[in-house]
Every structure is written in structure tokens, then in C-alpha cells.
Design an enzyme around this catalytic site. Structure first.
Site, mmCIF file in Angstrom:
data_model
loop_
_atom_site.group_PDB
_atom_site.id
_atom_site.type_symbol
_atom_site.label_atom_id
_atom_site.label_comp_id
_atom_site.label_asym_id
_atom_site.label_seq_id
_atom_site.Cartn_x
_atom_site.Cartn_y
_atom_site.Cartn_z
ATOM 1 N N HIS A 36 7.267 48.295 -86.848
ATOM 2 C CA HIS A 36 5.702 48.807 -87.256
ATOM 3 C C HIS A 36 5.219 49.301 -86.074
ATOM 4 C CE1 HIS A 36 1.503 46.805 -88.855
ATOM 5 N NE2 HIS A 36 1.751 45.737 -88.763
ATOM 6 N N HIS B 33 9.060 53.018 -95.825
ATOM 7 C CA HIS B 33 7.676 51.698 -95.677
ATOM 8 C C HIS B 33 8.662 50.833 -96.641
ATOM 9 C CE1 HIS B 33 3.897 50.065 -96.145
ATOM 10 N NE2 HIS B 33 3.532 50.763 -95.095
ATOM 11 N N ASP C 9 2.941 56.970 -88.937
ATOM 12 C CA ASP C 9 2.957 56.807 -87.818
ATOM 13 C C ASP C 9 3.718 58.453 -86.813
ATOM 14 O OD1 ASP C 9 1.753 54.543 -86.409
ATOM 15 O OD2 ASP C 9 3.839 53.670 -87.574
HETATM 16 C C1 LIG Z 1 2.022 51.292 -89.577
HETATM 17 C C2 LIG Z 1 3.342 50.988 -89.370
HETATM 18 O O1 LIG Z 1 4.092 49.766 -88.960
HETATM 19 S S1 LIG Z 1 4.692 51.879 -91.474
HETATM 20 C C3 LIG Z 1 5.993 51.905 -90.527
HETATM 21 C C4 LIG Z 1 6.909 51.428 -88.932
HETATM 22 N N1 LIG Z 1 8.160 51.301 -88.744
HETATM 23 C C5 LIG Z 1 9.056 52.201 -88.552
HETATM 24 O O2 LIG Z 1 8.993 53.947 -88.761
HETATM 25 C C6 LIG Z 1 10.026 52.142 -88.126
HETATM 26 C C7 LIG Z 1 11.435 52.930 -89.502
HETATM 27 N N2 LIG Z 1 11.244 52.277 -90.040
HETATM 28 C C8 LIG Z 1 11.770 51.134 -90.798
HETATM 29 O O3 LIG Z 1 12.370 50.765 -89.804
HETATM 30 C C9 LIG Z 1 11.525 50.173 -92.687
HETATM 31 O O4 LIG Z 1 11.643 51.843 -92.970
HETATM 32 C C10 LIG Z 1 10.316 49.819 -92.551
HETATM 33 C C11 LIG Z 1 10.489 48.918 -91.198
HETATM 34 C C12 LIG Z 1 9.111 50.557 -92.380
HETATM 35 C C13 LIG Z 1 10.500 49.386 -93.803
HETATM 36 O O5 LIG Z 1 12.175 48.665 -93.292
HETATM 37 P P1 LIG Z 1 11.996 48.113 -95.400
HETATM 38 O O6 LIG Z 1 11.135 47.577 -96.133
HETATM 39 O O7 LIG Z 1 13.024 46.840 -95.116
HETATM 40 O O8 LIG Z 1 13.172 49.375 -95.660
HETATM 41 P P2 LIG Z 1 13.899 49.948 -97.103
HETATM 42 O O9 LIG Z 1 14.333 48.372 -97.927
HETATM 43 O O10 LIG Z 1 13.115 50.492 -98.047
HETATM 44 O O11 LIG Z 1 15.287 50.411 -96.898
HETATM 45 C C14 LIG Z 1 15.820 50.678 -97.292
HETATM 46 C C15 LIG Z 1 16.745 51.329 -97.024
HETATM 47 O O12 LIG Z 1 16.874 52.881 -96.001
HETATM 48 C C16 LIG Z 1 16.544 52.302 -94.748
HETATM 49 N N3 LIG Z 1 16.025 52.896 -93.687
HETATM 50 C C17 LIG Z 1 14.372 52.677 -94.678
HETATM 51 N N4 LIG Z 1 14.063 53.050 -93.041
HETATM 52 C C18 LIG Z 1 14.383 54.193 -92.860
HETATM 53 C C19 LIG Z 1 14.283 54.624 -91.708
HETATM 54 N N5 LIG Z 1 12.549 54.950 -91.150
HETATM 55 N N6 LIG Z 1 15.495 55.400 -90.643
HETATM 56 C C20 LIG Z 1 16.755 55.103 -91.363
HETATM 57 N N7 LIG Z 1 16.828 54.511 -92.086
HETATM 58 C C21 LIG Z 1 16.120 53.402 -92.931
HETATM 59 C C22 LIG Z 1 17.371 51.154 -94.255
HETATM 60 O O13 LIG Z 1 18.444 51.242 -93.535
HETATM 61 C C23 LIG Z 1 17.904 50.473 -96.294
HETATM 62 O O14 LIG Z 1 19.411 50.974 -96.013
HETATM 63 P P3 LIG Z 1 20.451 50.234 -96.379
HETATM 64 O O15 LIG Z 1 19.725 49.362 -98.067
HETATM 65 O O16 LIG Z 1 21.870 50.524 -96.709
HETATM 66 O O17 LIG Z 1 20.462 49.181 -95.905
HETATM 67 O O1 LIG Z 2 1.735 47.976 -94.103
HETATM 68 C C1 LIG Z 2 2.552 47.909 -93.544
HETATM 69 O O2 LIG Z 2 4.225 47.500 -94.219
HETATM 70 C C2 LIG Z 2 2.482 48.995 -92.096
HETATM 71 C C3 LIG Z 2 1.728 49.723 -92.178
HETATM 72 O O3 LIG Z 2 1.651 50.288 -93.110
HETATM 73 C C4 LIG Z 2 0.555 49.363 -91.780
HETATM 74 O O4 LIG Z 2 0.329 48.211 -91.093
HETATM 75 O O5 LIG Z 2 -0.193 50.342 -91.280
#
Ligand SMILES: CC(=O)SCCNC(=O)CCNC(=O)[C@H](O)C(C)(C)COP(=O)(O)OP(=O)(O)OC[C@H]1O[C@@H](n2cnc3c(N)ncnc32)[C@H](O)[C@@H]1OP(=O)(O)O
Ligand SMILES: O=C([O-])CC(=O)C(=O)O
Length: 375
Positions: free
Chosen positions: A221, A260, A311
Site C-alpha cells: 500500500h 493496482h 507511488d
Molecule cells: C497508493 C497505493 O497503495 S497503490 C498500490 C501500491 N502498491 C504497490 O505498488 C505494490 C506492488 N503492487 C502490487 O502488489 C499489486 O499490484 C497490488 C497490491 C497494488 C494490487 O494487488 P492485486 O489486486 O492482488 O493485483 P492483481 O490481481 O491485479 O494482480 C494480477 C497479477 O499481476 C501480478 N502483479 C500485480 N502487481 C504486480 C507487480 N507490482 N509486480 C509484479 N507482478 C504484479 C500479480 O502477482 C498477479 O499475478 P498472478 O495472476 O500470476 O498471481
Molecule cells: O486504492 C487502493 O487500493 C490503494 C491506493 O491507490 C490508495 O489508497 O491511494
């Protein structure tokens, strides 16, 4: 009746109503109380957006002036809180410092009635930047800073002035202002949902916000801006970045700052902060960090169809403003506290305790075994 499968992480489930924000309409949009994020980031001050979220409408001229003055007046920290912050070691994570500071303020200035919720929220908006930077400057530089700065009206400028102990660069204030607006609110994300669950038990504002800080801290997050910086910092050329990134993808590592849970095409906040990062990179004569970041974006899209979330380009933008990496996620807190508090108030206004159910996966029946007979 057919069983509804919730899937992991409650993805795609509605968990309630909100009038605060829409995320991912047409796969990519973001609005706060109906106002488009592009317009807000371009035209508003963070204080206007905070007022919009916390008071329900954009302020007029006199309301905004009064609100800015109120936030300035609320900046000084109580002596007892400063004393606690001085006890926190230098190597603590600043997110833990904020969690402690927020919780401790709740002891000194408890929110005892619903009538005090707005004041409690404003006080946190005004003091969270002061808390983290009072601790940072004391533990790292041995100075006890004055956190009042009545001459600096904006929270963006106040943060930079407390951090660098100098008049903030106007471009940096502009970027910080935009950044605070971009991070302010995002519907039922993990930290906001934490705050709402806490509010639904009729708990107090400080507990709700302390919980929000704890949830935001994780790298999936808010912690992703810090994690993204840690990842790209060692890469000194775009080619080096591409090779390292491909290796990480081969290793099936998560790439921080990408993907996301709700947006499926792009995160609209990325376009905005990316432009600011580029402008800052030109202003500081950055030799590689912006190019490295752009290459990461291109590789992730080419290889995985994953886009930068809010981010990723925040990392380089903050670095160009000489902000230490460990303070990246705390800035997110300074902004998101507005969204959290607005959600707490919204939850309280139409409350029912949030209590979903779980699909049980344990044994049907377990036979009791006396302690001395257990293997
Ligand atoms: C402001 C914020 O909070 S924005 C989010 C900040 N977080 C990050 O940047 C961390 C990296 N990103 C992630 O971990 C994820 O994309 C999340 C947590 C943001 C969303 O998670 P989910 O909704 O579960 O992702 P989603 O279902 O779209 O993932 C689909 C596939 O893409 C992959 N994937 C998603 N994000 C990434 C990533 N950043 N790097 C590599 N693979 C990824 C998942 O592992 C999944 O693969 P699989 O189907 O083989 O298991
Ligand atoms: O909406 C989310 O899951 C994470 C995010 O981008 C935020 O909180 O700004």
C-alpha cells in the site's frame, strides 16, 4: 441458492457507500466529491481539498482564509508529545513515530464527543507533519525545531521548511501541494477501510487514524513509494535498470509502484506526478533517475501490461526535492489523514458495525485430548 464466491482480498465486492470519492470509473478515473483529480491537482491548494473532504464543499475565499489560519494555529505540539518524540530512537521508522505520535495525542487531547470530531481531524492534519519532522530533526540533527511557522501558510511549504530549515523553493512547494492532493483520498483502500472498521465500533478518531497509519505502512500500500525508491536507487542507467527489472520478473518478484487493485488501464495520479518529476529532474540537472524511472515504466508495460500507480514517480519526485526515502510514506499520511477522517465521519453518520463473515476451512469436529496425552 448458489454460493457467492468472494475471492481473496474482497476484490470487486462493495463494502458500503461513500459520497467522498470514485475510483476507477471507466477503468481510470478519480474524483473527490465529484471534482476530477486533474482539475484539483492543477487548480486547488491542499487546504482547499482538505476542506472539501472534511467539510463537504469547496471553501469560499473567507472560509479558506479562516481554515488556513485555523490550521496554522493548530500546528504547535504539546510539550508532553515532544518529550515522547524525543525518546524515540533515530533508527525507528518514521511511520512508527507517526503511529505513536497520533496515538499519544489521543491521550493528551481525547475526542470525547461527536461534536469534537472536526477539531480532532483538523488538529491531526496540522500536527502530523510537525510530529514526524520534530522527531526527525531532533533524532538526526540534534535540534528542537519550532513547528509553528505562522509565516508559511501552506502545509506543503511548512513540511519542506521544517525538513530543510530553509525557505522552500516555490517549485518544490507547488509539487508538494500537488502530491498532497493526489494522495488525499481513495475510497475503500486498505488503510481507509481500516479506519472505517475502527469507526464502526464507535471508537475515537485517534484510534481510527492510528489504525490507518498502520495499514498504510506496508509496501503493498503506501509503503510502495519508499520501496520503489529502494529498488531504483542502485540503478545508474536505463539499460542497467532494464536488465535488473527483467531479472526480478524472471524471479517472480513484486515490482513496487506498479499495478493496482481497482484501476485496470492506468492510475490517473501517475500522469500528474510523472510530469512534476520530469520538471524537477530538469530543474536539478538529474543525470539518470528520471530516465531510469521511465525505462522501468516502459519495461513493465511491455512485459506485463502493468502500469505505474501513484507511488512510482513519487519516489523520484521526492528524491529531487531532497526528501529522505524514509519520509516518503509519512508524507502520504500527512495527506491521507484528510480522507481517513472524512471517512470516519461518514461512517459515524450512518453507522452499522462492519462485521463480514468468513468461509470456514478448518476441521468439522476436533476431539478433545488431555494435555498430558497430546503428541
Ligand atoms: C497508493 C497505493 O497503495 S497503490 C498500490 C501500491 N502498491 C504497490 O505498488 C505494490 C506492488 N503492487 C502490487 O502488489 C499489486 O499490484 C497490488 C497490491 C497494488 C494490487 O494487488 P492485486 O489486486 O492482488 O493485483 P492483481 O490481481 O491485479 O494482480 C494480477 C497479477 O499481476 C501480478 N502483479 C500485480 N502487481 C504486480 C507487480 N507490482 N509486480 C509484479 N507482478 C504484479 C500479480 O502477482 C498477479 O499475478 P498472478 O495472476 O500470476 O498471481
Ligand atoms: O486504492 C487502493 O487500493 C490503494 C491506493 O491507490 C490508495 O489508497 O491511494
Amino acid at each position: 441458492m448458489a454460493k457467492v464466491l468472494t475471492g481473496a482480498g474482497l476484490r470487486g465486492q462493495s463494502a458500503g457507500e461513500t459520497a467522498l470519492c470514485t475510483v476507477g470509473k471507466a477503468a481510470a478515473g478519480l474524483t473527490y466529491r465529484g471534482y476530477d483529480i486533474d482539475v484539483l491537482a492543477d487548480k486547488a491548494s491542499f487546504e482547499e481539498v482538505a476542506y472539501l473532504l472534511l467539510y463537504g464543499k469547496l471553501p469560499n475565499v473567507s472560509e479558506l482564509q479562516a481554515y488556513q489560519q485555523q490550521l496554522i494555529a493548530l500546528r504547535p505540539l504539546p510539550d508532553a508529545l515532544k518529550a515522547v518524540l524525543e525518546l524515540v530512537p533515530k533508527d525507528a521508522h518514521p511511520m512508527d513515530v507517526m503511529r505513536t505520535g497520533c496515538s499519544f495525542l489521543g491521550n493528551l487531547e481525547p475526542e470525547l464527543t461527536l461534536a469534537e470530531q472536526q477539531t480532532a481531524a483538523d488538529r491531526l492534519v496540522a500536527t502530523l507533519p510537525a510530529m514526524v519532522l520534530y522527531w526527525y530533526r531532533f533524532s538526526h540533527h540534534g535540534v528542537r525545531i519550532d513547528t509553528h511557522h505562522p509565516d508559511i501558510p501552506s502545509l506543503a511549504g511548512h513540511f519542506l521548511a521544517m525538513l530543510h530549515d530553509e525557505e522552500p523553493d516555490p517549485l518544490h512547494v507547488q509539487v508538494m501541494n500537488a502530491s498532497l492532493i493526489l494522495y488525499a483520498e481513495h475510497e475503500f483502500n486498505a488503510s481507509t477501510f481500516t479506519a472505517r472498521v475502527c469507526a464502526s465500533t464507535l471508537s475515537d478518531m485517534h484510534s481510527c487514524i492510528t489504525g490507518g497509519i498502520g495499514s498504510l505502512r506496508g509496501p503493498l500500500h503506501g509503503g510502495a513509494n519508499e520501496a520503489a525508491m529502494d529498488m531504483i536507487e542502485p540503478w545508474k542507467t536505463p539499460d542497467e535498470a532494464e536488465a535488473a527489472l527483467l531479472q526480478k520478473l524472471t524471479n517472480k518478484e513484486k515490482i513496487m509502484g506498479f499495478g493496482h487493485a481497482i484501476y485496470s488501464e492506468r492510475d490517473p495520479r501517475n500522469d500528474i506526478i510523472k510530469k512534476w518529476s520530469e520538471k524537477l529532474s530538469e530543474s536539478v540537472g538529474d543525470p539518470y533517475l528520471y530516465d531510469v524511472s521511465e525505462r522501468c515504466e516502459a519495461v513493465m508495460w511491455r512485459e506485463k501490461k502493468l502500469f505505474c500507480n501513484a507511488d512510482f514517480f513519487h519516489a523520484s519526485a521526492y528524491r529531487f526535492m531532497r526528501i529522505p526515502t524514509k519520509l516518503f510514506t509519512p508524507i502520504f499520511v500527512c495527506s491521507r489523514v484528510t480522507g481517513w477522517a472524512a471517512h470516519v465521519m461518514e461512517q459515524r453518520a450512518n453507522n452499522r458495525i462492519i462485521r463480514p463473515s468468513a468461509d470456514y476451512t478448518g476441521p468439522d469436529h476436533a476431539e478433545w485430548i488431555k494435555l498430558e496425552d497430546r503428541p
